[in-house]
Design a protein around this motif. Structure first.
Motif, PDB file in Angstrom:
ATOM      1  N   LEU A 149       1.069  -1.262  -0.041  1.00 39.60           N
ATOM      2  CA  LEU A 149       0.483  -0.212  -0.105  1.00 39.60           C
ATOM      3  C   LEU A 149       0.721   1.067   0.037  1.00 39.60           C
ATOM      4  O   LEU A 149       0.503   1.814  -0.875  1.00 39.60           O
ATOM      5  CB  LEU A 149      -0.631   0.016   1.129  1.00 39.60           C
ATOM      6  CG  LEU A 149      -2.101  -0.975   1.093  1.00 39.60           C
ATOM      7  CD1 LEU A 149      -3.002  -0.802   2.100  1.00 39.60           C
ATOM      8  CD2 LEU A 149      -3.127  -1.100  -0.330  1.00 39.60           C
ATOM      9  N   LYS A 150       2.401   1.527   0.671  1.00 35.68           N
ATOM     10  CA  LYS A 150       2.806   2.312   0.399  1.00 35.68           C
ATOM     11  C   LYS A 150       3.766   2.644  -0.593  1.00 35.68           C
ATOM     12  O   LYS A 150       3.459   3.954  -0.677  1.00 35.68           O
ATOM     13  CB  LYS A 150       3.960   1.988   1.514  1.00 35.68           C
ATOM     14  CG  LYS A 150       3.909   2.257   3.450  1.00 35.68           C
ATOM     15  CD  LYS A 150       4.440   2.325   3.666  1.00 35.68           C
ATOM     16  CE  LYS A 150       4.269   2.363   5.651  1.00 35.68           C
ATOM     17  NZ  LYS A 150       5.000   2.107   6.948  1.00 35.68           N
ATOM     18  N   ASN A 151       3.988   1.897  -0.945  1.00 35.67           N
ATOM     19  CA  ASN A 151       4.461   2.172  -2.710  1.00 35.67           C
ATOM     20  C   ASN A 151       3.263   2.300  -3.495  1.00 35.67           C
ATOM     21  O   ASN A 151       3.901   2.806  -4.166  1.00 35.67           O
ATOM     22  CB  ASN A 151       4.692   0.925  -2.980  1.00 35.67           C
ATOM     23  CG  ASN A 151       6.565   0.263  -2.761  1.00 35.67           C
ATOM     24  OD1 ASN A 151       7.829   0.582  -3.387  1.00 35.67           O
ATOM     25  ND2 ASN A 151       6.186  -0.757  -1.110  1.00 35.67           N
ATOM     26  N   ILE A 152       2.230   1.632  -3.192  1.00 42.01           N
ATOM     27  CA  ILE A 152       1.211   2.116  -4.347  1.00 42.01           C
ATOM     28  C   ILE A 152       0.765   3.677  -4.217  1.00 42.01           C
ATOM     29  O   ILE A 152       0.596   4.535  -4.941  1.00 42.01           O
ATOM     30  CB  ILE A 152      -0.023   1.133  -4.276  1.00 42.01           C
ATOM     31  CG1 ILE A 152      -0.088   0.017  -4.479  1.00 42.01           C
ATOM     32  CG2 ILE A 152      -1.417   1.999  -4.922  1.00 42.01           C
ATOM     33  CD1 ILE A 152      -0.677  -0.904  -4.505  1.00 42.01           C
ATOM     34  N   PHE A 153       0.976   4.095  -2.825  1.00 37.46           N
ATOM     35  CA  PHE A 153       0.732   5.131  -2.615  1.00 37.46           C
ATOM     36  C   PHE A 153       1.418   6.472  -2.875  1.00 37.46           C
ATOM     37  O   PHE A 153       1.177   7.329  -3.398  1.00 37.46           O
ATOM     38  CB  PHE A 153       0.485   5.678  -1.206  1.00 37.46           C
ATOM     39  CG  PHE A 153      -0.111   6.973  -0.720  1.00 37.46           C
ATOM     40  CD1 PHE A 153      -1.397   7.502  -0.419  1.00 37.46           C
ATOM     41  CD2 PHE A 153       1.199   8.300  -0.252  1.00 37.46           C
ATOM     42  CE1 PHE A 153      -1.528   8.821  -0.381  1.00 37.46           C
ATOM     43  CE2 PHE A 153       0.774   9.112  -0.281  1.00 37.46           C
ATOM     44  CZ  PHE A 153      -0.556   9.657  -0.302  1.00 37.46           C
ATOM     45  N   ASN A 154       2.832   6.389  -3.370  1.00 36.87           N
ATOM     46  CA  ASN A 154       4.417   6.420  -3.709  1.00 36.87           C
ATOM     47  C   ASN A 154       4.051   7.107  -5.322  1.00 36.87           C
ATOM     48  O   ASN A 154       4.340   8.410  -5.932  1.00 36.87           O
ATOM     49  CB  ASN A 154       5.184   6.112  -3.243  1.00 36.87           C
ATOM     50  CG  ASN A 154       5.073   6.773  -2.207  1.00 36.87           C
ATOM     51  OD1 ASN A 154       4.779   6.940  -1.504  1.00 36.87           O
ATOM     52  ND2 ASN A 154       6.188   5.625  -1.213  1.00 36.87           N
ATOM     53  N   ALA A 155       2.841   5.522  -5.997  1.00 39.73           N
ATOM     54  CA  ALA A 155       3.791   5.985  -7.730  1.00 39.73           C
ATOM     55  C   ALA A 155       2.267   6.094  -7.517  1.00 39.73           C
ATOM     56  O   ALA A 155       1.879   7.289  -8.693  1.00 39.73           O
ATOM     57  CB  ALA A 155       3.023   4.197  -7.802  1.00 39.73           C
ATOM     58  N   VAL A 156       0.591   7.018  -7.145  1.00 37.69           N
ATOM     59  CA  VAL A 156      -0.731   6.711  -7.654  1.00 37.69           C
ATOM     60  C   VAL A 156      -0.190   8.394  -7.385  1.00 37.69           C
ATOM     61  O   VAL A 156      -1.052   9.560  -7.713  1.00 37.69           O
ATOM     62  CB  VAL A 156      -1.499   6.638  -6.776  1.00 37.69           C
ATOM     63  CG1 VAL A 156      -2.805   7.582  -7.474  1.00 37.69           C
ATOM     64  CG2 VAL A 156      -1.962   5.128  -7.259  1.00 37.69           C
ATOM     65  N   TYR A 157       0.110   8.864  -6.328  1.00 42.06           N
ATOM     66  CA  TYR A 157       0.046  10.554  -5.610  1.00 42.06           C
ATOM     67  C   TYR A 157       1.349  10.727  -6.035  1.00 42.06           C
ATOM     68  O   TYR A 157       3.003  10.808  -5.459  1.00 42.06           O
ATOM     69  CB  TYR A 157      -0.732  10.800  -4.327  1.00 42.06           C
ATOM     70  CG  TYR A 157      -1.448   9.707  -4.288  1.00 42.06           C
ATOM     71  CD1 TYR A 157      -3.005  11.562  -3.665  1.00 42.06           C
ATOM     72  CD2 TYR A 157      -1.747   8.650  -4.069  1.00 42.06           C
ATOM     73  CE1 TYR A 157      -4.117  10.854  -3.962  1.00 42.06           C
ATOM     74  CE2 TYR A 157      -3.409   8.750  -3.324  1.00 42.06           C
ATOM     75  CZ  TYR A 157      -4.483   9.223  -3.551  1.00 42.06           C
ATOM     76  OH  TYR A 157      -5.721   8.546  -3.347  1.00 42.06           O
TER      77      TYR A 157
END
Length: 229
Positions: free
Chosen positions: A81-89
């Motif tokens: 989830l942390k990596n997804i957040f960093n990629a999306v935002y």
């Protein structure tokens, strides 16, 4: 559950997935009605619909292409989830978002994953009931049980043409494709997350396995519908 079928030409299908239909306890115990809401997310997460249209499809894609299915280790999910957040935002605009397992963001994402998992079974029920309702020869419970028994033999429900020894079409049956289509809808709009290897894998092996398991379980329910417990 391990499913292993042979004897259809050169086609061999082997899948091993965990078939617990309940969400893992460590996640489910944190999902309480009214505990986590979108309003609990940090300021900026909901802007432009990014959380719903870009962020949430990513965890579903990751699970559907991972080595998990039902049970997801919390520390692994936190990392994802942390990596997804960093990629999306956009790092220049986003505020901090804590995906600690006890945090609202983690709980909210876990809840959405649980709903996505449950959708496989719900879609399977809808597909099978629609098929029976539209086919007069399966109006009776006895006919449905006989049909379910046939489909369960050699995992016929997996194949587009189970009687074709050379090209039976594994994972191309109408049942599998309709359920899998619901998964494709759920992950529509996902962003690419280069930090996660699952985003570079071809195919959707776990999602297809979950689709097959969902159909299998509901055919089993139809087959044993007349059995009194």
């Amino acid at each position: 559950m391990r499913q292993h079928t042979e004897g259809k030409g050169n086609t061999k299908v082997e899948a091993q997935v965990k078939t617990e239909v309940e969400a893992p306890i460590n996640i489910r115990s944190k999902i309480k009605k009214g505990k986590a809401k979108n309003s609990n997310l940090p300021s900026g997460c909901l802007e432009n619909g990014l959380w719903r249209t870009k962020f949430l499809p990513c965890p579903m894609f990751w699970v559907g292409n991972s080595d998990y299915g039902w049970s997801i280790p919390e520390n692994e999910l936190e990392y994802v989830l942390k990596n997804i957040f960093n990629a999306v935002y956009d790092s220049r605009k986003r505020g901090p978002c804590d995906f600690d397992v006890d945090g609202f963001a983690f709980q909210l994402a876990s809840q959405r994953i649980h709903e996505w998992q449950a959708a496989f079974g719900l879609t399977a029920v809808s597909v099978l009931m629609a098929f029976f309702a539209s086919t007069p020869e399966y109006e009776t419970q006895e006919a449905r049980e006989e049909y379910a028994e046939y489909q369960l033999q050699d995992c016929c429900f997996v194949y587009d043409d189970p009687d074709n020894d050379e090209q039976p079409g594994a994972f191309l049956s109408e049942y599998i494709l309709r359920i899998f289509a619901a998964h494709l809808t759920a992950i529509s709009g996902k962003a690419r997350v280069d930090a996660l290897v699952e985003f570079g894998k071809p195919g959707y092996l776990t999602a297809l396995a979950l689709s097959a398991v969902s159909v299998s379980l509901h055919f089993i329910l139809f087959f044993f519908a007349s059995v009194k417990c």
